[in-house]
Every structure is written in structure tokens, then in C-alpha cells.
Design a protein around this motif. Structure first.
Motif, PDB file in Angstrom:
ATOM      1  N   TRP A   1      19.946   8.718  -2.199  1.00 56.79           N
ATOM      2  CA  TRP A   1      19.748   7.852  -1.035  1.00 56.79           C
ATOM      3  C   TRP A   1      19.366   6.460  -1.510  1.00 56.79           C
ATOM      4  CZ3 TRP A   1      16.106  11.266   2.496  1.00 56.79           C
ATOM      5  CH2 TRP A   1      16.874  12.285   3.095  1.00 56.79           C
ATOM      6  N   THR A   2      19.692   5.470  -0.701  1.00 55.05           N
ATOM      7  CA  THR A   2      19.287   4.112  -1.058  1.00 55.05           C
ATOM      8  C   THR A   2      18.994   3.282   0.169  1.00 55.05           C
ATOM      9  OG1 THR A   2      19.870   2.182  -2.408  1.00 55.05           O
ATOM     10  CG2 THR A   2      21.625   3.137  -1.087  1.00 55.05           C
ATOM     11  N   GLY A   3      18.086   2.345   0.002  1.00 52.33           N
ATOM     12  CA  GLY A   3      17.782   1.302   0.969  1.00 52.33           C
ATOM     13  C   GLY A   3      17.240   0.143   0.164  1.00 52.33           C
ATOM     14  N   ASN A   4      18.106  -0.748  -0.248  1.00 54.49           N
ATOM     15  CA  ASN A   4      17.729  -1.748  -1.249  1.00 54.49           C
ATOM     16  C   ASN A   4      16.664  -2.724  -0.784  1.00 54.49           C
ATOM     17  OD1 ASN A   4      19.358  -0.708  -3.200  1.00 54.49           O
ATOM     18  ND2 ASN A   4      20.979  -2.243  -3.008  1.00 54.49           N
TER      19      ASN A   4
ATOM     20  N   GLN B   1       9.425  -2.825  -4.053  1.00 54.07           N
ATOM     21  CA  GLN B   1       8.404  -3.781  -3.612  1.00 54.07           C
ATOM     22  C   GLN B   1       7.060  -3.077  -3.505  1.00 54.07           C
ATOM     23  OE1 GLN B   1       9.085  -7.007  -3.219  1.00 54.07           O
ATOM     24  NE2 GLN B   1       7.002  -7.583  -2.656  1.00 54.07           N
ATOM     25  N   SER B   2       7.087  -1.901  -2.877  1.00 57.24           N
ATOM     26  CA  SER B   2       5.899  -1.071  -2.730  1.00 57.24           C
ATOM     27  C   SER B   2       6.354   0.364  -2.521  1.00 57.24           C
ATOM     28  CB  SER B   2       5.048  -1.543  -1.544  1.00 57.24           C
ATOM     29  OG  SER B   2       5.807  -1.486  -0.339  1.00 57.24           O
ATOM     30  N   LEU B   3       5.451   1.310  -2.748  1.00 55.67           N
ATOM     31  CA  LEU B   3       5.757   2.715  -2.504  1.00 55.67           C
ATOM     32  C   LEU B   3       4.548   3.348  -1.832  1.00 55.67           C
ATOM     33  CD1 LEU B   3       7.462   5.269  -2.761  1.00 55.67           C
ATOM     34  CD2 LEU B   3       6.507   5.597  -5.062  1.00 55.67           C
ATOM     35  N   THR B   4       4.767   3.881  -0.619  1.00 60.98           N
ATOM     36  CA  THR B   4       3.730   4.574   0.137  1.00 60.98           C
ATOM     37  C   THR B   4       4.198   5.995   0.419  1.00 60.98           C
ATOM     38  OG1 THR B   4       2.964   2.527   1.197  1.00 60.98           O
ATOM     39  CG2 THR B   4       2.411   4.605   2.280  1.00 60.98           C
ATOM     40  N   ILE B   5       3.377   6.967   0.061  1.00 58.12           N
ATOM     41  CA  ILE B   5       3.685   8.377   0.318  1.00 58.12           C
ATOM     42  C   ILE B   5       2.509   8.977   1.075  1.00 58.12           C
ATOM     43  CG2 ILE B   5       4.299  10.599  -0.681  1.00 58.12           C
ATOM     44  CD1 ILE B   5       5.285   9.141  -3.156  1.00 58.12           C
ATOM     45  N   ARG B   6       2.756   9.459   2.291  1.00 62.60           N
ATOM     46  CA  ARG B   6       1.684  10.026   3.128  1.00 62.60           C
ATOM     47  C   ARG B   6       2.090  11.393   3.675  1.00 62.60           C
ATOM     48  NH1 ARG B   6       1.143   4.524   5.446  1.00 62.60           N
ATOM     49  NH2 ARG B   6      -0.867   3.650   4.796  1.00 62.60           N
TER      50      ARG B   6
ATOM     51  N   ALA C   1       9.669   2.999 -13.617  1.00 63.22           N
ATOM     52  CA  ALA C   1       9.861   2.270 -12.364  1.00 63.22           C
ATOM     53  C   ALA C   1       9.037   0.986 -12.376  1.00 63.22           C
ATOM     54  CB  ALA C   1       9.456   3.134 -11.174  1.00 63.22           C
ATOM     55  N   THR C   2       9.516   0.000 -11.603  1.00 62.07           N
ATOM     56  CA  THR C   2       8.771  -1.241 -11.397  1.00 62.07           C
ATOM     57  C   THR C   2       8.372  -1.318  -9.928  1.00 62.07           C
ATOM     58  OG1 THR C   2       9.945  -2.421 -13.151  1.00 62.07           O
ATOM     59  CG2 THR C   2       8.864  -3.765 -11.478  1.00 62.07           C
ATOM     60  N   ILE C   3       7.073  -1.521  -9.683  1.00 64.38           N
ATOM     61  CA  ILE C   3       6.548  -1.663  -8.322  1.00 64.38           C
ATOM     62  C   ILE C   3       5.795  -2.983  -8.271  1.00 64.38           C
ATOM     63  CG2 ILE C   3       5.085  -0.670  -6.531  1.00 64.38           C
ATOM     64  CD1 ILE C   3       5.498   2.066  -7.845  1.00 64.38           C
ATOM     65  N   LYS C   4       6.255  -3.911  -7.456  1.00 66.44           N
ATOM     66  CA  LYS C   4       5.675  -5.255  -7.477  1.00 66.44           C
ATOM     67  C   LYS C   4       4.283  -5.304  -6.861  1.00 66.44           C
ATOM     68  CE  LYS C   4       8.296  -8.863  -6.962  1.00 66.44           C
ATOM     69  NZ  LYS C   4       9.231  -9.880  -6.423  1.00 66.44           N
ATOM     70  N   GLU C   5       4.031  -4.461  -5.856  1.00 65.10           N
ATOM     71  CA  GLU C   5       2.752  -4.551  -5.151  1.00 65.10           C
ATOM     72  C   GLU C   5       1.929  -3.278  -5.349  1.00 65.10           C
ATOM     73  OE1 GLU C   5       3.727  -5.572  -1.138  1.00 65.10           O
ATOM     74  OE2 GLU C   5       4.523  -7.549  -1.675  1.00 65.10           O
ATOM     75  N   GLU C   6       1.978  -2.358  -4.387  1.00 59.63           N
ATOM     76  CA  GLU C   6       1.051  -1.228  -4.366  1.00 59.63           C
ATOM     77  C   GLU C   6       1.775   0.110  -4.418  1.00 59.63           C
ATOM     78  OE1 GLU C   6      -2.748  -0.452  -1.643  1.00 59.63           O
ATOM     79  OE2 GLU C   6      -0.908  -0.040  -0.535  1.00 59.63           O
TER      80      GLU C   6
ATOM     81  N   PHE D   1      17.954 -10.042  -7.196  1.00 57.37           N
ATOM     82  CA  PHE D   1      18.153  -8.712  -6.636  1.00 57.37           C
ATOM     83  C   PHE D   1      16.944  -8.291  -5.798  1.00 57.37           C
ATOM     84  CE2 PHE D   1      16.019  -7.800 -10.669  1.00 57.37           C
ATOM     85  CZ  PHE D   1      15.137  -6.778 -10.336  1.00 57.37           C
ATOM     86  N   LEU D   2      17.172  -7.330  -4.915  1.00 57.66           N
ATOM     87  CA  LEU D   2      16.162  -6.909  -3.950  1.00 57.66           C
ATOM     88  C   LEU D   2      15.258  -5.816  -4.514  1.00 57.66           C
ATOM     89  CD1 LEU D   2      18.446  -6.683  -0.788  1.00 57.66           C
ATOM     90  CD2 LEU D   2      16.791  -8.493  -1.315  1.00 57.66           C
ATOM     91  N   TYR D   3      13.996  -5.857  -4.101  1.00 59.33           N
ATOM     92  CA  TYR D   3      13.042  -4.788  -4.386  1.00 59.33           C
ATOM     93  C   TYR D   3      12.779  -4.040  -3.081  1.00 59.33           C
ATOM     94  CZ  TYR D   3      11.904  -6.668  -9.028  1.00 59.33           C
ATOM     95  OH  TYR D   3      11.962  -7.080 -10.331  1.00 59.33           O
ATOM     96  N   ALA D   4      12.914  -2.734  -3.090  1.00 58.56           N
ATOM     97  CA  ALA D   4      12.842  -1.947  -1.867  1.00 58.56           C
ATOM     98  C   ALA D   4      11.400  -1.629  -1.496  1.00 58.56           C
ATOM     99  CB  ALA D   4      13.621  -0.644  -2.039  1.00 58.56           C
TER     100      ALA D   4
END
Length: 414
Positions: free
Chosen positions: A178-181, A232-237, A249-254, A208-211
Motif C-alpha cells: 500500500w502507498t500514500g506518498n 513525515q510522522s508515524l502514529t500507531i494507536r 526508515a527515516t521519520i522527520k518528526e515523531e 520528494f514527499l514524506y508520508a
């Protein structure tokens, strides 16, 4: 076609397999779109449709769209019901606005165009199908859809999503990507061995975009891969996981995980300024298979682990920040063994914390604070230098047989 398989390193193989799968292997009992006269004309020529029907919704039902090119036109205000979309590059509208697909099937290499308010309900993608909405797409929603691949080999899986925004709601997916750029949302989904693809400099150049990626209320079975992803960020709840793989992986924020129940986490990432795990529990698989928990970012300014337990015998938990970490906090948490060696932080706090063993050797800490911290076996502080040390409650370190202080400047209070 802008949805070319050359956009991603994996898509060349996917496209070849998808094309091969189409030759003589797909059968449909539906009427070919060419036999639907005016409907066919309106899809091919939106200007004609507007002239004759104005803005009235076009309903296309029970049709097979194959063997005919739909390329470069603007599709708007269309409802496709129980249709089959089959092809290799033939279906490629320029834009799709207010288009809805209900109970449709997709097979091949297809494009949705640049989407605005496009909704897929109870649709299915099979085999090695490759289909994307283009860059700039907004409000692309997949609801109660099924994605079923044919192999666990990620280089031979199908891929669906958007080079802009994509949302998956109550979907089921196995052996698919799956993707959502720009933005990816996964809610109440069940995934088995699913890979998340993201944009990269090789795909889109320097800009390029960070998701921004959010996963909620889902079950991630097998391995959920974001290997070398750009986020850009990754949130898992409120999610159950078997194995979360964020290798390189590269995560720019949190990176935020809340109310997660699961197994292994491999998340030595780059860029993330904040790492947070709250109200979560991780346990080794009942089968006795491999278990790992690693969470670190060399760029982290804040690491917070709160009300979280990692259970199991002799499990080494690796959590850390980088040379510029402001705070490293473990609160109301319990681990078997915690590895913090070589840690650098202005403030390291272990509060209402339990562990059999903690390795904190060769660390450089501004303020080291132990508040009701319990160490059952060992605490290794050898060669660790601190500016300030504070301890209240918890294990009496003078009575801890596994305490190591060689080379440290820490003086225990009398």
C-alpha cells in the motif's frame, strides 16, 4: 502513463508479472464497455456527456472495461457498480473527481488519474495488480476492500494506493503493498505481510514527499514492513502487531505508539526528533520464535516510554536517542533487560520502573534520576559520567550485588 512502473524500484517486476497474468488468465461474464453505446461514448468523451446530459451522475453498472484505451480525459461524477477493470496501461484518466466504485474488481496495471473525492467500496484487487492515484490526489478512500496477492515475496506483490493521499478503512490485505506518498491512513484494517511503499529521491527528485502515516484500530499480522520508508510522522494507536519492521526508515518528526499490543519492533530509524511509546505491551510469540525490541533515533531530542511493559525471559530491550537528546524518560514501565549503554542525555529518568538488568555503562548524562526504580539483578554504571545524580526509593544500590561502578563518577549517598 504517469503511473509508470519505473517510479519505484519494485514496480518493474510487478508490472511484468501483472501483464503476464492478464494474457488469457482473466475471464469475466460482464458486458464489455464497448457494447454499452452511450455510456461508452460518455466515458470516452466527457465533453459530449456534458453537452447531452449536463452534470447528471453517470452510472456504469455490470461492465468490463478492457481492450479499450481510456486515457487523458477528465472523469467526474461517475458511479461504477459491479464493474471489472482489466488492462495493461489502457485505463489512465487524467483526473477523477467525485467518482465512486462499488463492488468492482481490478486486475492489471492501471491508473486512477489525479483524484479528488474518489471512493472505493467493497472492491477487490487480485494477484500482482499495480494501480495508483497520481501526485496531488486528495481524498482517495478504500473502504471494506480486499487486496489478495499471490506470494510473500515483496518484489512480486501487487501495489495499490496514491502518490498523494490515501485512506484505507476496514480493508483486508495479504501479500500486498500500500502507498500514500503525502498522507496514508489505515483504520480498522487487517493486514498480513503487508509492505508500505513511500516516495524517494529516486522516484521524484530532491523534493520528494514524506508520508504522514497513521494506523489505528488495526491488526498487523505477519511482518508489517516500512523498510527504508520516508515518513513525515508515524502514529500507531489501538493496534495489534506481530512484527513491525522499520529498518533504515527515516521519520522527520515523531514516532508515536499508544495502546499497542504486539510482538517484535525493529525501529532503529533516522531523523525522528521524538520517540514515544505509551500504554503498550509487547511479548514474545507463543511459538518461541524470534523476538526483538529496538527503538532508537540518532536525532532524537526526546524519548518517552510510559506505562509500557515488555515481557519474557532474558529479552534485551534496546532503546535510545542520540548525542543531542534532551530527555530520556522511562515511567511506570517494566522490562527484562534494558540496554542504555553509551547513552547521551541532559536528563535520564527511571521512575516507577522495574527491570531485571539495566546496562548504562559508558554513558554521558547531565542529570541521572532514579525514582522508585527497582533492579532485580544488575545495574551497570561502569565508566558513566554524570553532572548530577539523584535517587529516591526503589532498590538499595548498596545492597545490589550486580551493581557496577568502576570508572564512574557516581557517588552513592551515605
Amino acid at each position: 502513463m504517469t503511473a509508470s512502473p519505473t517510479r519505484r524500484t519494485t514496480l518493474g517486476a510487478l508490472a511484468l508479472l501483472a501483464t503476464t497474468a492478464l494474457t488469457g488468465c482473466y475471464m469475466s461474464s460482464k458486458r464489455n464497455i464497448r457494447t454499452l453505446d452511450k455510456t461508452f461514448s460518455y466515458l470516452k468523451d466527457p465533453a459530449l456527456r456534458t453537452k447531452e446530459k449536463g452534470d447528471a451522475r453517470l452510472v456504469v453498472e455490470g461492465a468490463e472495461l478492457s481492450g479499450e484505451r481510456f486515457e487523458g480525459m477528465d472523469w467526474h461524477n461517475i458511479l461504477f457498480k459491479n464493474c471489472d477493470f482489466v488492462g495493461a496501461y489502457e485505463i489512465n484518466p487524467k483526473t477523477a473527481t467525485n467518482v465512486r466504485y462499488e463492488d468492482c474488481r481490478f486486475s492489471g496495471i492501471l491508473s486512477y488519474g489525479v483524484t479528488t473525492n474518489v471512493h472505493f467500496l467493497r472492491c477487490a484487487w487480485v494477484g500482482n495488480s499495480v494501480m495508483f492515484a497520481e501526485k496531488g490526489s486528495k481524498s482517495t478512500v478504500f473502504e471494506e476492500c480486499n487486496f489478495v496477492g499471490t506470494t510473500a515475496n515483496r518484489n512480486h506483490q501487487g501495489a495499490v494506493g496514491s502518490d498523494g493521499e490515501a485512506e484505507f478503512v476496514r480493508c483486508r490485505s495479504k501479500w500486498f503493498a500500500w502507498t500514500g506518498n503525502e498522507r496514508l491512513s489505515i483504520t480498522d484494517c487487517t493486514c498480513e505481510d503487508v509492505t508500505i511503499l513511500t516516495d524517494s529521491i529516486g522516484n521524484s527528485g530532491e523534493d520528494f514527499l514524506y508520508a504522514a502515516t497513521r494506523i489505528e484500530g488495526s491488526k498487523l499480522r505477519g511482518t508489517f514492513k516500512l523498510v527504508a520508508a520516508n515518513l513525515q510522522s508515524l502514529t500507531i494507536r489501538d493496534t495489534v502487531i506481530d512484527m513491525l519492521d522499520l529498518t533504515s526508515a527515516t521519520i522527520k518528526e515523531e514516532l508515536l505508539m499508544e495502546r499497542v499490543r504486539g510482538g517484535s519492533v525493529e525501529a532503529i530509524v533516522k531523523g525522528a526528533k521524538r520517540l514515544v511509546v505509551r500504554d503498550s505491551q509487547f511479548t514474545p510469540p507463543a511459538s518461541g520464535g524470534k523476538f526483538i525490541f529496538s527503538l532508537a533515533s540518532n536525532d532524537a531530542q526526546e524519548v518517552l516510554i510510559e506505562n509500557t511493559s515488555i515481557l519474557g525471559d532474558n529479552i534485551l530491550v534496546d532503546i535510545g536517542g542520540g548525542p543531542h537528546t534532551e530527555s530520556l524518560v522511562f515511567r511506570k514501565s517494566k522490562f527484562p533487560r534494558l540496554d542504555l549503554q553509551y547513552a547521551h542525555a541532559k536528563h535520564l529518568l527511571l521512575e516507577n520502573f522495574e527491570a531485571n538488568s539495566v546496562r548504562l555503562n559508558d554513558a554521558r548524562i547531565g542529570k541521572l534520576e532514579l525514582s522508585s526504580a527497582v533492579f532485580a539483578l544488575t545495574l551497570d554504571l561502569s565508566n558513566t559520567q554524570v553532572h548530577e545524580f539523584k535517587k529516591t526509593g526503589g532498590t538499595d544500590l548498596k545492597k545490589l550485588g550486580g551493581l557496577k561502578l568502576d570508572g564512574s563518577n557516581i557517588n552513592l549517598p551515605q
